[in-house]
Design an enzyme around this catalytic site. Sequence first.
Site, PDB file in Angstrom:
ATOM      1  N   ARG A 251       0.850  -1.190   0.000  1.00  0.00           N
ATOM      2  CA  ARG A 251       0.000   0.000   0.000  1.00  0.00           C
ATOM      3  C   ARG A 251       0.886   1.240   0.000  1.00  0.00           C
ATOM      4  NH1 ARG A 251      -3.069  -3.076  -1.456  1.00  0.00           N
ATOM      5  NH2 ARG A 251      -5.111  -3.718  -0.626  1.00  0.00           N
ATOM      6  N   GLU A 280      -5.117   5.922  -7.376  1.00  0.00           N
ATOM      7  CA  GLU A 280      -5.202   4.948  -8.467  1.00  0.00           C
ATOM      8  C   GLU A 280      -6.561   5.093  -9.138  1.00  0.00           C
ATOM      9  OE1 GLU A 280      -4.231   1.052  -6.975  1.00  0.00           O
ATOM     10  OE2 GLU A 280      -2.223   1.673  -6.350  1.00  0.00           O
ATOM     11  N   HIS A 300      -0.265  -1.474 -10.404  1.00  0.00           N
ATOM     12  CA  HIS A 300      -0.914  -2.346  -9.421  1.00  0.00           C
ATOM     13  C   HIS A 300      -1.257  -3.713 -10.036  1.00  0.00           C
ATOM     14  CE1 HIS A 300      -3.290  -2.055  -5.415  1.00  0.00           C
ATOM     15  NE2 HIS A 300      -2.809  -3.279  -5.597  1.00  0.00           N
TER      16      HIS A 300
END
EC number: 1.1.1.-
Length: 344
Positions: A251, A280, A300
């Site tokens: 994270r 994001e 990601h």
Amino acid sequence: MKNTMKRMFCSMTVLVTAPYNEEGRKELENLFGSVAYQSWKEQGRAYREDELIQLLKATNATGLITELDQVTDSVFASVPELSFVGVCRGMPSNVDVAAASKRGIPVFYTPGRNAQAVAEMFIGNVISFLRHTSASNQWLKDGEWDSDYLQAYVKFKGNELTGKTVGMIGFGAVGQRIAKLLTAFDCKIKYYDPYIQDDHPLYEKASLKTVFSDSDIVSVHLPRTEETLGLIDRQYFDLMKESAIFVNTSRAVVVNREDLLFVLKEHKISGAILDVFYHEPPEESDYELISLPNVLATPHLAGATFEVEDHHVTILNKALKKWKGEKTLNIQTMYNKDALKTGG
């Protein structure tokens, strides 16, 4: 909990909005009676709260398996027949667990479902960074190889992964899987994890400062909690070797953005490998990091494999079989078992 257990033995319908393979759905049918399969992939987004409530009511579902949908207190209040929620994620962060516990509803989750995927991508990205794979690939495509073969040989000469000291911040399923793969490279593993009480027989438990100061590669594997927000900051970056690499596949918010940006811009460390960002999709502030020449960035993707979906089916179905077959709360992947044992 008594009402939940009573409902469990009747034939029931399970609404599945997570990707779930055919074999897994057949197992659910054998276990519970019927399955209503409405994967979020069909519409390319999670179901809204009102849509999820409507689906649960339309299918008469008394069980729910989800991946992305927000399962709120309103969902539980609107569908009191729910007897369990299964979450195809490493943490059930999309579910109001307190609301579920208050109603005696167990919440299952799938820790480690993406451990192999993340571990493999870690290895690939670290080697790519050390060997300048991305830069040399673009250089070649741009037609820059206009001299003899030594031009590229000298320009992109890199380092080997073998023998490096790799530090893990957080040593759960992902960190341990990475460590296992790194044994093939004769790497020395040091880890910091205050929630692991016993020393590991193969790897060295160390303080947070020691992991940062001694490692050639520091990799972060932390969940987002009040405790971890902004945990990694300048005081730790300043301990790193100038040749060290910082990796974050967990994270972004566990790292102080400005401090990371500073050490990268000033070349206080060799560089960073980032798969997670503060926004994001990324915003301008994220691209300030992404665009740096000493940053290898991916959108990601570390856990994005087809096999991950098979893993979460296996983990969740195993837990549900035990729950129904043994009528027990003592299931490792039942997230709120302690709350249910004490009455919510």
